[in-house]
Motif scaffolding. Structure first.
Motif, PDB file in Angstrom:
ATOM      1  N   SER A 307       0.808  -1.210   0.000  1.00 47.25           N
ATOM      2  CA  SER A 307       0.000   0.000   0.000  1.00 47.25           C
ATOM      3  C   SER A 307       0.846   1.267   0.000  1.00 47.25           C
ATOM      4  N   LEU A 308       0.587   2.110  -0.977  1.00 46.52           N
ATOM      5  CA  LEU A 308       1.091   3.475  -0.931  1.00 46.52           C
ATOM      6  C   LEU A 308       0.201   4.298  -0.008  1.00 46.52           C
ATOM      7  N   GLU A 309      -1.102   4.172  -0.195  1.00 42.41           N
ATOM      8  CA  GLU A 309      -2.167   4.882   0.511  1.00 42.41           C
ATOM      9  C   GLU A 309      -2.224   6.366   0.164  1.00 42.41           C
ATOM     10  N   ASN A 310      -1.086   7.083   0.210  1.00 44.14           N
ATOM     11  CA  ASN A 310      -1.107   8.501  -0.124  1.00 44.14           C
ATOM     12  C   ASN A 310       0.318   8.980  -0.330  1.00 44.14           C
ATOM     13  N   ALA A 311       0.483   9.992  -1.167  1.00 47.38           N
ATOM     14  CA  ALA A 311       1.826  10.512  -1.433  1.00 47.38           C
ATOM     15  C   ALA A 311       2.179  11.713  -0.573  1.00 47.38           C
ATOM     16  N   SER A 312       1.242  12.186   0.237  1.00 50.41           N
ATOM     17  CA  SER A 312       1.509  13.323   1.120  1.00 50.41           C
ATOM     18  C   SER A 312       2.246  12.858   2.368  1.00 50.41           C
ATOM     19  N   PRO A 313       3.450  13.383   2.637  1.00 51.09           N
ATOM     20  CA  PRO A 313       4.170  13.005   3.869  1.00 51.09           C
ATOM     21  C   PRO A 313       3.345  13.291   5.123  1.00 51.09           C
ATOM     22  N   GLU A 314       2.575  14.380   5.093  1.00 50.78           N
ATOM     23  CA  GLU A 314       1.740  14.725   6.243  1.00 50.78           C
ATOM     24  C   GLU A 314       0.662  13.674   6.473  1.00 50.78           C
ATOM     25  N   ILE A 315       0.037  13.231   5.382  1.00 52.64           N
ATOM     26  CA  ILE A 315      -1.015  12.214   5.514  1.00 52.64           C
ATOM     27  C   ILE A 315      -0.431  10.863   5.887  1.00 52.64           C
ATOM     28  N   LEU A 316       0.719  10.525   5.317  1.00 50.87           N
ATOM     29  CA  LEU A 316       1.369   9.263   5.688  1.00 50.87           C
ATOM     30  C   LEU A 316       1.703   9.238   7.181  1.00 50.87           C
ATOM     31  N   ALA A 317       2.128  10.390   7.712  1.00 55.93           N
ATOM     32  CA  ALA A 317       2.414  10.471   9.150  1.00 55.93           C
ATOM     33  C   ALA A 317       1.130  10.291   9.962  1.00 55.93           C
ATOM     34  N   ALA A 318       0.031  10.908   9.487  1.00 52.46           N
ATOM     35  CA  ALA A 318      -1.244  10.767  10.185  1.00 52.46           C
ATOM     36  C   ALA A 318      -1.742   9.324  10.138  1.00 52.46           C
ATOM     37  N   MET A 319      -1.401   8.639   9.063  1.00 55.20           N
ATOM     38  CA  MET A 319      -1.782   7.232   8.933  1.00 55.20           C
ATOM     39  C   MET A 319      -0.892   6.299   9.752  1.00 55.20           C
ATOM     40  N   THR A 361      -0.531  11.955  -5.335  1.00 58.43           N
ATOM     41  CA  THR A 361      -0.683  10.506  -5.188  1.00 58.43           C
ATOM     42  C   THR A 361      -0.842   9.834  -6.542  1.00 58.43           C
ATOM     43  N   ILE A 362      -1.657  10.426  -7.414  1.00 60.65           N
ATOM     44  CA  ILE A 362      -1.861   9.864  -8.739  1.00 60.65           C
ATOM     45  C   ILE A 362      -0.565   9.915  -9.554  1.00 60.65           C
ATOM     46  N   LYS A 363       0.189  10.986  -9.391  1.00 56.86           N
ATOM     47  CA  LYS A 363       1.445  11.115 -10.132  1.00 56.86           C
ATOM     48  C   LYS A 363       2.449  10.042  -9.722  1.00 56.86           C
ATOM     49  N   VAL A 364       2.476   9.703  -8.442  1.00 49.88           N
ATOM     50  CA  VAL A 364       3.366   8.635  -7.992  1.00 49.88           C
ATOM     51  C   VAL A 364       2.950   7.306  -8.615  1.00 49.88           C
ATOM     52  N   CYS A 365       1.647   7.050  -8.658  1.00 44.91           N
ATOM     53  CA  CYS A 365       1.167   5.822  -9.297  1.00 44.91           C
ATOM     54  C   CYS A 365       1.551   5.798 -10.773  1.00 44.91           C
ATOM     55  N   GLU A 366       1.432   6.954 -11.432  1.00 42.40           N
ATOM     56  CA  GLU A 366       1.816   7.027 -12.839  1.00 42.40           C
ATOM     57  C   GLU A 366       3.310   6.779 -13.005  1.00 42.40           C
ATOM     58  N   GLU A 367       4.109   7.370 -12.143  1.00 44.08           N
ATOM     59  CA  GLU A 367       5.552   7.175 -12.214  1.00 44.08           C
ATOM     60  C   GLU A 367       5.913   5.705 -12.045  1.00 44.08           C
ATOM     61  N   CYS A 368       5.145   5.011 -11.237  1.00 43.61           N
ATOM     62  CA  CYS A 368       5.423   3.599 -10.966  1.00 43.61           C
ATOM     63  C   CYS A 368       4.676   2.657 -11.907  1.00 43.61           C
ATOM     64  N   ASN A 369       3.919   3.229 -12.837  1.00 43.67           N
ATOM     65  CA  ASN A 369       3.215   2.413 -13.821  1.00 43.67           C
ATOM     66  C   ASN A 369       2.189   1.490 -13.191  1.00 43.67           C
ATOM     67  N   ILE A 370       1.504   1.989 -12.173  1.00 42.10           N
ATOM     68  CA  ILE A 370       0.521   1.195 -11.434  1.00 42.10           C
ATOM     69  C   ILE A 370      -0.823   1.926 -11.424  1.00 42.10           C
ATOM     70  N   PHE A 371      -1.888   1.201 -11.770  1.00 37.72           N
ATOM     71  CA  PHE A 371      -3.224   1.734 -11.492  1.00 37.72           C
ATOM     72  C   PHE A 371      -3.672   1.127 -10.168  1.00 37.72           C
ATOM     73  N   PRO A 372      -3.940   1.971  -9.169  1.00 36.90           N
ATOM     74  CA  PRO A 372      -4.169   1.443  -7.822  1.00 36.90           C
ATOM     75  C   PRO A 372      -5.588   0.955  -7.585  1.00 36.90           C
TER      76      PRO A 372
END
Length: 464
Positions: A307-319, A361-372
């Motif tokens: 799981s990536l869950e989110n590309a925001s460092p702030e949100i990842l910390a909250a998670m 978050t979508i851009k990270v998925c695109e960079e990794c060639n993954i549709f989440p």
């Protein structure tokens, strides 16, 4: 004693039909001690509530037992109503997170008599024996029940430390021909002819504690089956059920690189080929593990979910994810390089979410060639984000909230400062654009029906 186990249909419109692993463990434990029982499998038979009522009306049961996740609260209530209406003296037992996370709400707002808290393999056997002999329920660990109108919680049941002792489910309890028809639909692979897939639990629990996640093993030590036990189970599934694809059905299959290496070595030592998929943390694999990933692919590994869950460092910390986006990107790229498909999930709608964090978050998925696999935040009882939602006025009536929630792909609650339409429309727009860039054929960006692996630009990974 006449006992009925019910497998509810929580997603009647779904194209998938998975063998119910949790219920299978429970029924296997009961079978081992010699009790007979009926299975009413609503899911595989596309059974309606009225059809369930007809069955219950025509058979007198002493005990009715079922389990479901907490988002199935409304189904649990309806099933209990039907069972009690058909037989007022029946004892209704519920397990899984609908019991473990909301025992008081469940017992006060449904006809359920007993909630099994946490691991139920031993508890269910003791319950049936106690009900049969009319001994006090208070002697059983790990349950909640009503006593003179008040909720009574028995002492917690210690988890089984060596889960090899539990063994694996007896799949002959189910109509396997019906389930096997869904084998290819239940997986992310389509290259195996005549696929026969089975779930396999190699572990119970998780090593981490994300703020949005609830499961019945939460707070317990992460426990794994021994590698030899897992290999014996793979052999049993292959030779006994013609299984050629294993779906490791765990919260977390691989917690360390050593555990991956050991599993790969064991699988490569089998005298038959088998394909498989498993789960890991999103920061487990690094560029230095390319050789191991190559061997994973040779050993039949088709995909790894994390799981990536989110590309925001702030949100990842909250998670409380304890993972960096850069680690996720590195893992995704090296898995592609090694020939193993990376699969990920994302969650939109944490309180800190903005249009910019959605796009990131979508851009990270695109960079990794993954549709989440996509979901909106769905606060679940027993999690910090649920407490936050209650404390901040987003959940004011817990029963009404539990009655209406369902799959995380559907939008149920807005914890952000965005309007409902801005949040949903932004996510939809960005996901649609991503699907077009990756060349995917999707019936819905929220519910992927046809999964196609993108064509990979090998040059992109040549420098790894």
């Amino acid at each position: 004693m006449k006992v009925a186990f019910i497998n509810p249909s929580l997603r009647p419109e779904s194209k998938r039909r998975q063998l119910p692993v949790g219920l299978a463990y429970i029924m296997t434990a009961v079978k081992k001690v010699g009790y007979d029982f009926d299975l009413i499998d609503m899911d595989i038979n596309n059974m309606s509530m009225s059809e369930l009522a007809s069955i219950m009306d025509n058979t007198t049961y002493d005990i009715c037992a079922f389990g479901c996740i907490v988002t199935g609260f409304r189904f649990a209530r309806e099933i209990a109503d039907i069972a009690k209406r058909s037989n007022p003296n029946i004892v209704i037992i519920a397990g899984n997170s609908v019991a473990s996370s909301i025992a008081e709400i469940l017992l006060n707002n449904t006809k359920v008599d007993i909630g099994v808290m946490g691991e139920g393999d031993i508890t269910i056997v003791e319950l049936i024996q106690t009900i049969e002999t009319k001994k006090p329920l208070s002697e059983i660990k790990g349950i909640a029940f009503k006593d003179n109108g008040k909720i009574f919680y028995s002492p917690p049941r210690p988890p089984v430390q060596n889960i090899d002792e539990i063994g694996f489910p007896d799949w002959d309890l189910f109509d396997l021909k019906k389930y096997e028809k869904y084998s290819a639909v239940n997986t992310n692979i389509s290259s195996i002819d005549n696929m026969v897939s089975y779930p396999l639990n190699a572990a119970r629990g998780c090593t981490h504690n994300c703020s949005f996640c609830y499961h019945v093993f939460k707070g317990q030590r992460y426990r794994k089956y021994s590698e030899d036990a897992v290999m014996d189970e793979i052999k049993r599934l292959h030779y006994g059920y013609s299984c050629n694809f294993i779906s490791f059905w765990d919260e977390l299959t691989f917690s360390t690189i050593k555990s991956v290496d050991n599993m790969v070595n064991k699988i490569m030592g089998l005298d038959f080929k088998i394909a498989w998929e498993a789960s890991s943390r999103g920061n487990l694999f690094k560029n230095e593990h390319l050789e191991l990933i190559n061997r994973m692919r040779e050993a039949g590994c088709d995909s790894i979910s994390y799981s990536l869950e989110n590309a925001s460092p702030e949100i990842l910390a909250a998670m409380n994810k304890k993972m960096k986006v850069e680690q996720f990107i590195e893992q995704s790229n090296v898995l592609w390089k090694g020939g193993v498909t990376p699969l990920t999930s994302v969650i939109f709608g944490y309180p800190q979410e903005t249009p910019e964090s959605i796009e990131a978050t979508i851009k990270v998925c695109e960079e990794c060639n993954i549709f989440p696999s996509v979901g909106f935040i769905l606060p679940l009882p027993g999690t910090p984000i649920y407490d936050w939602a209650k404390n901040n006025g987003h959940i004011t009536d817990e029963v009404k909230y539990l009655e209406r929630i369902g799959d995380r792909q559907d939008f149920h609650i807005n914890l952000t400062t965005m309007s409902d339409s801005e949040l949903v429309d932004t996510v939809t727009e960005k996901l649609t654009a991503l699907s077009l860039k990756l060349g995917l054929k999707l019936d819905s960006v929220f519910k992927t029906v046809t999964y196609q692996k993108p064509i990979i630009n090998e040059n992109k990974y040549s420098d790894i």
